[in-house]
Write an enzyme that holds these catalytic residues in place. Structure first.
Site, short mmCIF file in Angstrom:
data_model
loop_
_atom_site.label_atom_id
_atom_site.label_comp_id
_atom_site.label_asym_id
_atom_site.label_seq_id
_atom_site.Cartn_x
_atom_site.Cartn_y
_atom_site.Cartn_z
CD GLU A 153 6.62 -5.13 -7.17
OE1 GLU A 153 7.34 -5.96 -6.57
OE2 GLU A 153 6.29 -4.03 -6.67
CG ASP B 213 9.38 -6.76 -3.16
OD1 ASP B 213 9.14 -6.01 -4.12
OD2 ASP B 213 8.69 -6.77 -2.13
CG HIS C 184 9.46 -0.96 -5.11
ND1 HIS C 184 10.10 -1.49 -4.01
CD2 HIS C 184 8.62 -1.93 -5.55
CE1 HIS C 184 9.66 -2.72 -3.78
NE2 HIS C 184 8.76 -3.02 -4.71
CD GLU D 121 5.35 -1.62 -4.04
OE1 GLU D 121 4.41 -2.32 -4.44
OE2 GLU D 121 6.12 -1.96 -3.11
CD GLU D 122 7.90 -3.29 -0.19
OE1 GLU D 122 6.79 -3.58 0.31
OE2 GLU D 122 8.55 -4.07 -0.89
CG HIS E 46 8.25 -8.46 2.09
ND1 HIS E 46 7.14 -7.76 2.54
CD2 HIS E 46 8.63 -7.82 0.95
CE1 HIS E 46 6.88 -6.76 1.71
NE2 HIS E 46 7.78 -6.78 0.74
CG ASP F 268 10.32 1.45 -1.39
OD1 ASP F 268 10.22 1.45 -2.63
OD2 ASP F 268 9.35 1.20 -0.63
#
Length: 418
Positions: A190, A132, A100, A166-167, A390, A102
């Site tokens: 991931e 991520d 992903h 995805e998030e 994050h 995003d």
């Protein structure tokens, strides 16, 4: 020198190029609704591999293949998916490398540098999404680039998917599946810290609305304090979580003290200190075992809250409302004898000269969607450090990115044939 050794040598020689491509990708912010620039940049990189490129914007109707999907939005304008396809010569197995693009918002002022700087320093690449999971997208690119530079023709097709959403629950991967993309196996890189994950937990959000009766604090006996009622429910939810942690075991989560848990993250209620609050809203995240499906998880949580409410004279006549909202990544699992898992483990040992650690993911991923709705056996394996996801000053370790690229490239050669 055999083909695999040649490919691994090329990857090592392309180390700086990989870091540079990642730095470039990080300079394109891709929070929800603004992914187009990053996706166009990545599509241009895939064109270097002579791949067939497909770019499209997901549609709300694509998500219907997952009856439990909860959309964060209905309009995906400016948020395209990208898939590159390299056709094989025939007779080999196909593989999907999915990731992903995003990212979560960069946050406040805790960053040492611009979150979108793509700074390369001391063996790390910094920026929101480096870990991520834009680093994984570059690993896919560099694995295929090395195979191409080695002059190797693959028998099976290779698909590289860069998806959005995805998030916020996996819209991009559901759209990819609904668009008809299939493969004999898939890898999602991931940030697993180079641990191999054949199972992925599920994650879902829920909201509980608790009603009370407003009154002046001086005559509180005329009202019903919704905060007090909510506190009672929280105790019951906590007790249910304790039972989950105690009873819901899985062999690939034995390393984790509480993999399947509930976090009440938001409490909203009350309007004034001298008024009895008439409503409280609890919002929480719940993770669940690969052995459980969403229907079972929802039923257990709703029954827990209902039983707790029936013990209270007020709540049994004013039942709390449970709403599932905002985010849902389903669980998924691949058998331990799956041949793609075996190929990854073999090539990890080749690259790292030691056995890989096999665990379950500590978070939800798009693997559940590929397994359950795409019928594609999917393994999660990627770089790290995973603990930087994050966070402010997010980075990826270039050595781990290189190791991931090498394992994936060697696995492609074995899986697809050449």
């Amino acid at each position: 020198m055999n083909a695999k050794a040649r490919v691994l040598e090329i990857i090592e020689g392309n180390r700086d190029e990989a870091a540079g491509y990642l730095s470039g990708l990080l300079k394109h912010p891709s929070v929800m609704g603004s992914e187009e620039s990053a996706q166009r940049y990545y599509a241009e990189l895939l064109k270097l591999l002579d791949m067939e490129i497909d770019i499209w914007e997901p549609r709300a109707e694509d998500m219907k293949i997952n009856p439990d999907f909860m959309p964060a939005r209905d309009d995906y304008t400016g948020s395209p998916d990208v898939v590159g396809v390299l056709r094989g010569t025939g007779g080999g197995r196909s593989i999907l490398l999915n990731g992903h693009v995003d990212v979560v918002p960069a946050g406040g002022n805790d960053w040492t540098d611009d979150p979108w700087s793509g700074k390369i320093e001391d063996g790390k690449v910094y920026g929101r999404g480096a870990n991520d999971m834009k680093g994984a997208l570059i690993a896919y690119l560099m694995a295929m680039k090395a195979i191409k530079e080695a002059g190797i023709s693959l028998k099976g097709d290779v698909l590289i998917g860069s998806v959005i959403g995805e998030e916020t629950g996996g819209a991009g991967t559901l759209s990819l599946i609904n668009r008809g993309y299939k493969a004999d196996g898939a890898i999602i890189s991931e940030p697993s810290d180079l641990r191999v994950c054949p199972v992925s937990m599920g994650v879902i959000w829920f909201r509980v609305r608790v009603r009370g009766l407003m009154a002046h604090a001086a005559t509180s006996y005329l009202g019903v304090n919704a905060i007090s009622k909510a506190a009672m429910l929280i105790q019951e939810i906590d007790a249910y979580e304790e039972r989950m942690i105690r009873d819901k075991k899985h062999p690939l989560y034995s390393h984790h003290p509480s993999p399947f848990s509930i976090n009440i993250g938001i409490i909203k209620g009350g309007v004034f200190p001298t008024s009895v609050p008439d409503e409280v809203i609890l919002e929480a995240r719940m993770s669940f075992s690969p052995d459980d499906d969403i229907a079972m998880v929802k039923k257990e949580l709703e029954e827990t809250i209902h039983k707790a409410a029936m013990k209270d004279e007020w709540l049994k006549d004013h039942l709390p409302e449970v709403e599932w909202y905002g985010f849902c990544l389903n669980s998924g699992s691949v058998p331990m004898d799956n041949p793609l898992l075996g190929a990854i483990l073999d090539n990890f040992k080749l690259v790292k000269e030691k056995e890989a650690e096999v665990i379950g993911t500590p978070w939800g991923t798009d693997a559940g969607a590929l397994i359950r709705y795409g019928n594609i056996p999917t393994i999660v394996f990627g770089p790290g450090p995973g603990g930087m996801a994050h966070k402010a000053d997010e980075y990826i370790d270039i050595d781990m990115l290189q190791d991931t690229t090498k394992v994936i490239a060697a696995t492609i050669l074995d899986w697809c044939g050449h």
